[in-house]
Design an enzyme around this catalytic site. Structure first.
Site, PDB file in Angstrom:
ATOM      1  N   THR A 186       0.950   8.593 -91.107  1.00 57.89           N
ATOM      2  CA  THR A 186       1.706   7.497 -92.138  1.00 57.89           C
ATOM      3  C   THR A 186       1.001   7.216 -93.149  1.00 57.89           C
ATOM      4  O   THR A 186       0.313   5.922 -92.416  1.00 57.89           O
ATOM      5  CB  THR A 186       2.987   6.757 -91.168  1.00 57.89           C
ATOM      6  OG1 THR A 186       3.790   7.760 -90.113  1.00 57.89           O
ATOM      7  CG2 THR A 186       3.321   6.598 -92.456  1.00 57.89           C
ATOM      8  N   SER A 199       7.432  10.866 -94.802  1.00 58.51           N
ATOM      9  CA  SER A 199       8.144  12.536 -94.519  1.00 58.51           C
ATOM     10  C   SER A 199       6.903  13.612 -94.696  1.00 58.51           C
ATOM     11  O   SER A 199       7.397  15.449 -94.176  1.00 58.51           O
ATOM     12  CB  SER A 199       9.663  12.513 -95.007  1.00 58.51           C
ATOM     13  OG  SER A 199      10.503  11.298 -95.153  1.00 58.51           O
ATOM     14  N   GLY A 233       1.070   2.342 -84.786  1.00 66.06           N
ATOM     15  CA  GLY A 233       0.597   1.423 -84.132  1.00 66.06           C
ATOM     16  C   GLY A 233      -0.538   0.599 -83.231  1.00 66.06           C
ATOM     17  O   GLY A 233      -1.542   2.083 -83.265  1.00 66.06           O
ATOM     18  N   ARG A 255      35.163  -9.510 -68.003  1.00 68.91           N
ATOM     19  CA  ARG A 255      35.704 -10.407 -69.189  1.00 68.91           C
ATOM     20  C   ARG A 255      37.180 -10.096 -69.023  1.00 68.91           C
ATOM     21  O   ARG A 255      37.516  -9.113 -69.652  1.00 68.91           O
ATOM     22  CB  ARG A 255      35.218 -10.398 -70.546  1.00 68.91           C
ATOM     23  CG  ARG A 255      35.514 -11.143 -71.428  1.00 68.91           C
ATOM     24  CD  ARG A 255      35.087 -12.149 -71.333  1.00 68.91           C
ATOM     25  NE  ARG A 255      35.477 -12.943 -72.733  1.00 68.91           N
ATOM     26  CZ  ARG A 255      35.182 -14.131 -72.615  1.00 68.91           C
ATOM     27  NH1 ARG A 255      34.646 -15.500 -71.954  1.00 68.91           N
ATOM     28  NH2 ARG A 255      35.762 -14.822 -73.877  1.00 68.91           N
ATOM     29  N   GLY A 278      30.372 -13.272 -78.904  1.00 69.91           N
ATOM     30  CA  GLY A 278      29.412 -14.184 -78.965  1.00 69.91           C
ATOM     31  C   GLY A 278      28.281 -13.567 -77.881  1.00 69.91           C
ATOM     32  O   GLY A 278      27.077 -13.850 -78.358  1.00 69.91           O
ATOM     33  N   GLU A 309       8.725   8.954 -86.333  1.00 66.80           N
ATOM     34  CA  GLU A 309       8.835  10.556 -85.796  1.00 66.80           C
ATOM     35  C   GLU A 309       9.712  11.034 -86.186  1.00 66.80           C
ATOM     36  O   GLU A 309      10.428  12.039 -85.930  1.00 66.80           O
ATOM     37  CB  GLU A 309       8.190  10.261 -84.215  1.00 66.80           C
ATOM     38  CG  GLU A 309       7.727   9.858 -83.460  1.00 66.80           C
ATOM     39  CD  GLU A 309       6.846  10.802 -83.672  1.00 66.80           C
ATOM     40  OE1 GLU A 309       6.712  11.782 -83.300  1.00 66.80           O
ATOM     41  OE2 GLU A 309       5.931  10.110 -82.804  1.00 66.80           O
ATOM     42  N   ASP A 327      12.013  11.245 -90.529  1.00 62.81           N
ATOM     43  CA  ASP A 327      13.149  10.023 -90.005  1.00 62.81           C
ATOM     44  C   ASP A 327      14.251  11.513 -90.314  1.00 62.81           C
ATOM     45  O   ASP A 327      14.501  12.292 -90.996  1.00 62.81           O
ATOM     46  CB  ASP A 327      13.676  10.761 -91.842  1.00 62.81           C
ATOM     47  CG  ASP A 327      14.516   9.933 -92.774  1.00 62.81           C
ATOM     48  OD1 ASP A 327      14.671   8.494 -92.304  1.00 62.81           O
ATOM     49  OD2 ASP A 327      15.515  10.617 -93.321  1.00 62.81           O
TER      50      ASP A 327
END
Lengths: 657, 657
Positions: free
Chosen positions: B138, B144, B177, B310, B401, B424, B426
């Site tokens: 990229t 893309s 990365g 809950r 919350g 990887e 769009d």
């Protein structure tokens, strides 16, 4: 069908959108520079320190303190204070929430629930920012159903003091803003007990830290720790171990305790009293909705401007690659969201004006209008915060990898606004509140719902509320009555037809929900929970349809009040796109109930695509109309990309060296 | 209609879901303890240091390196390596992405695009983790449309080296990365130029840092800075200023350069060669889809378990407040998402099995099956990552919350997976890829699309691809043919009818898109961009319908292969809920095109609500079937809440002291 002018001055749009509190908006644009913007990559401690410091430095000119009485440093202008919170949300959401906690929730509760004694002693310091405080209502075990809070505050006539106590861990106050670091006092909500009797939830003003910032005896304070966003807000947990609170710290506008423990209140019913107290705090919910929309406008401004400089994929009929905003799929993402944002802006503006009228005066509050206001605030809070979550996510995706980098602002907008869908009232619970108001109104009108009205569970949950017609009602009725009898004879861009569809949909859904409730009451008498629960999806759909109608009517009224013809024409196309997008999204229901024919449903889709083409040249104008200063966008790619694109033009052929 | 058994053993579900690579899943559950989990509230530097360290410590037993040849330390098991990435996603998404970059992208590219020379020199160190690397494809200006990358790599026969160069800022490698901190080498993609001719994008293995971690001469490395999530991944930017690269560092499986600069390749067409190269890397896309679904399962497990402890709001027919999971509105949020997660799990499992068959052998790859695989991978990556984004957001809201606090895991799941919708590939671009494959298949079948087929822009964007039928096809056809002619005679829970609706919808949408493209080609010959762009929304809808069909068919095949009758019965109800939820969500289109009558559409909604009631008692079982170790959930409220609830039972009456 093309009535939109070729060019519209964004300044004209801005004037309409800025509305009656333009001075507040301009003051923010003028006084808040880069110094007040979020810093990317801070630690939680750094963010808290910075935001806390900046909060105290917010210039008085902003109007952020305007909601308080002039005598205590305010400006007797509730509406101005809410618009100020909305504007702060475009600068930094941590700063906005922190300001909302201090002046909206904490200060607002002291002002609304306290009396002159409390005002004289504390309000000036609260307004100035020299006394930081918390709004301690939510407990770990009770957030939506705050009538059932477990914290107790028991009066002892022997000592003339209350005993404030957290009976178990689930009763601790949770998610409380200003608690972990800055708060010196808190408005604490608890069950009032005196002479062996419970009187429901009341509020006390309670010191929680000494002058050195250490918790007072009996008060335990924990940090709620890292959150998804809002790093600059110090949320915490508060527990009280038999803390002694002087009698006069009860915020006693709605209930008083005599020295001997005798309880008195002008409102006899515990539940009604509590909801009256809550009602005075409705501005918090109004502020959150407005802030969510303000953040949405920031995100859309970034995504639209990025889509106007970012190119991808070539086409044989152009020298350069295609701008993202020229793709239909991209327009389908951005433009309906932009139209909805406009619609909600008008609805929010109407709500703030109503709030200002209803609560802004010094006289008694009209109860009926107050109820309407609460319902409207609940509905628009849900609509605006969900729209924000969806739209900011979409904007982040529309900016691709750039949208994932903190330096481009969208991650912060997303993370910070995320909590809005569940705080100041969970959205799903709020929609039920809106629906119950509508159902009660229906009952009053038709008087024939005894079957379900007698089911105690339902009755308990239905508050007496008759929902009003919107301000635009005469105009709306004129437009609707001008629609010919047969749908086929009228264009889907006819405003009257659109309004009629929205109104019919709400009414029909309401009828359906009432019918189902009535049937349930007849057949499930022994299972009151099921009567309500089995219809819950219908009930929520009623509320959603109601909010859509209210929003469209506000947009129509806003256009009607616009003098500038070019702006009016553009807004009218945007309103078409909003109305038809809603109709398109719900065409399943409309077809199912013969409100649309299949042919007309297809026409709607075609016209939506036509509107996208028509509005494409106005996309930039529409976001420029929001008038967000460039610096506030705080977005690296918008600063760098134009320069990069220029460079690229020199090198547009791969392999040039 | 109630065929679901009263009690199902989650272990039975787990056996079905774990599938053929159960050993990989079990190895992760056994070997990865608390030490590998995300730490809440870390700084970016701390997270990067921790994740980098843990990456090197991942036990070989996990199978994470299994995709490589055994001789270099792998296990010749592509499928196992993808399932391992999926499992890592339930432990820590930064660790998963970092592993994906190292072994999937970087190592995978060296293995797939390089030859024995590269393998012998580097693969062993890459597999062991002693050589960290990047996948530098990229660019800032091209993500893309990677065929248009601007980085150049020009061969000079005088020196026998390539000159790797970044011509302008928009050509820098972005979001890479492993670049900001750990990478020593990078697979760099660039335009190959030799003897004055361009040959399209190729890949080189390029050292970027010396042994001390300093950038090599001519290489500029910048940190991409803070991101929305994935704090532990060191994304960066790489620029090359005339960097000299030895000739043999070209990864030359698909193209070779002779010493004199002569270019040769077994694949003549530049574009076809590039897409063949990309095709070998499809496992990256498959891994991301799987990881997204794994994270979704974690979020649903948290939300469902929270909803089972809950309570909120009382009801007259019970002593205690109502569990969240007992509310219809809550079930409407959680259960269809859970059903879709099951459906996608089967679709992903089928995809991994196909990938393993197609690319797992040592012989030549069947080109037709490879194309099918790429299309399926693209579609399921889009479907799973969007489902993840929506579902994790919904789960966070369903926990109120608590869902906003980092200690409850959901904020991390949300922030970390967010980028999956755009990296990887769009998602919107991927859907177009899927649709174009379908359109081409259609053209081949009917041979009558010359009108649009000749429009050069369309032709250029349509790759030759005929989409296959799914593995379940014979079964599906048997079920469909058993459906009586008239819809009214068959229940909406009839599997054949559901399959028929999914198939009809895809086919009809495809017909519509083709018709529109053909009309466009006839009337807009001078505007080739418009021919395609005006139909973009239809084209995307075709792809979405296709993915839905593929997913349902995989679910049906998965149930058919399940021997345990109780599990089968439960899965069958879950499959009903998935199919009917899709039908309900798209009922607008189905009514518009007379695929549903209004009465039948209402029946669908009624049956969905019935299924929610029926599946309510199985909610916990359905998430327990995912078999996520308690410790991996890493969620404070699930550890504390049960204890808190017990305490509350003693104090359920407010005011007890």
């Amino acid at each position: 069908m093309s009535n939109a002018p070729a060019v519209v001055d964004p300044g004209g749009l801005r004037a309409v959108l800025d509305g009656p509190w333009a001075w507040v908006r301009d003051a923010h644009r003028k006084h808040l520079d880069e110094r007040f913007l979020p810093v990317y990559g801070e630690t939680g401690d750094q963010a808290r320190e910075r935001v806390s410091r900046l909060l105290a430095e917010l210039p008085v000119e902003l109007g952020i303190r305007a909601g308080f009485p002039t005598e205590y440093g305010g400006g007797d202008d509730v509406g101005g204070s809410i618009v100020a919170i909305e504007m702060l949300a475009q600068v930094d959401l941590s700063l906005m929430v922190k300001a909302g906690v201090q002046w909206g929730l904490f200060g607002g509760a002291v002002a609304a629930l306290g009396t002159t004694r409390h005002h004289d002693a504390y309000l000036r310091d609260i307004v100035s920012g020299s006394l930081f405080g918390c709004f301690a209502m939510t407990e770990t075990g009770h957030g939506s159903d705050v009538q059932q809070l477990r914290t107790t505050c028991t009066y002892d006539p022997q000592t003339g003091t209350f005993d404030l106590h957290t009976p178990h861990e689930a009763a601790r106050k949770d998610y409380i803003g200003n608690a972990a670091r800055d708060g010196r006092m808190a408005v604490v909500f608890a069950q009032l007990i005196t002479n062996g009797r419970k009187h429901g939830v009341h509020a006390w003003l309670v010191p929680i830290r000494d002058e050195h910032g250490n918790p007072l005896p009996g008060v335990t304070i924990c940090d709620a720790g890292p959150k998804a966003g809002l790093l600059g807000v110090d949320n915490g947990r508060l527990s009280f171990d038999h803390v002694s609170v002087p009698r006069d710290m009860l915020l006693d506008r709605y209930a008083q305790i005599a020295e001997d423990g005798t309880y008195s209140s002008p409102i006899e019913d515990d539940s009604r009293r509590f909801f009256t107290m809550l009602g005075t705090l409705v501005r918090g919910r109004v502020s959150v909705g407005g802030a969510a929309s303000a953040a949405t406008r920031s995100a859309l401004t970034i995504a639209v401007r990025y889509g106007d400089i970012r190119r991808q994929f070539g086409t044989p009929d152009a020298d350069r690659e295609v701008l993202l905003n020229d793709y239909l799929a991209h327009q389908r993402k951005l433009l309906p969201a932009l139209a909805t944002t406009y619609a909600l802006h008008f609805a929010q503006a109407e709500l703030v004006a109503t709030l200002s009228e209803v609560q802004g005066g010094s006289g008694p509050v009209d109860e009926h209008r107050q109820r309407e206001l609460e319902s409207r605030a609940a509905g628009l809070k849900a609509a605006q915060t969900w729209h924000a979550t969806r739209t900011i996510q979409m904007c982040r995706e529309a900016c691709g990898g750039a949208g994932y980098l903190a330096e481009n602002r969208l991650p912060g907008l997303k993370a910070d606004t995320d909590v809005f869908t569940t705080f100041e009232g969970d959205n799903t619970v709020l929609l039920q509140l809106v629906a119950k108001g509508l159902l009660t109104g229906y009952r009053d009108e038709f008087g024939s719902l005894d079957g379900w009205g007698r089911a105690s569970f339902v009755a308990e949950h239905v508050r007496e509320m008759v929902l009003e017609r919107t301000a635009a009602r005469p105009l709306v009725e004129r437009l609707i009555s001008a629609v010919p009898g047969r749908d086929e004879e009228v264009a889907v861009t006819d405003r009257g037809w659109q309004l009629k569809i929205f109104e019919d949909r709400e009414r029909h859904r309401l009828d359906g929900a009432v019918r189902r409730l009535r049937n349930g009451a007849a057949t499930k008498k022994d299972h009151p929970f099921d009567i309500f629960n089995d219809v819950q999806d219908h009930v929520i759909a009623v509320a959603a349809a109601h909010i859509d109608r209210v929003t469209l009517e506000a947009f129509v009224a806003g256009i009607d009040a616009t003098a500038d013809q070019a702006v009016r024409a553009l807004l009218s196309r945007v309103c078409d796109l909003y109305a038809l997008s809603v109709i398109e999204a719900d065409k399943g229901w409309l077809l199912e109930h013969a409100r649309l024919t299949p042919a007309r449903a297809k026409t709607v889709t075609g016209v939506v695509n036509g509107l996208l083409k028509e509005l494409r040249p106005h996309m930039r104008t529409l976001v420029d109309g929001f008038a967000i200063p460039d610096a506030w966008l705080n977005c690296a790619v918008l600063r760098e990309e134009p320069r990069r694109q220029e460079t690229m033009a020199d090198h547009d052929v791969a392999g040039g060296r």
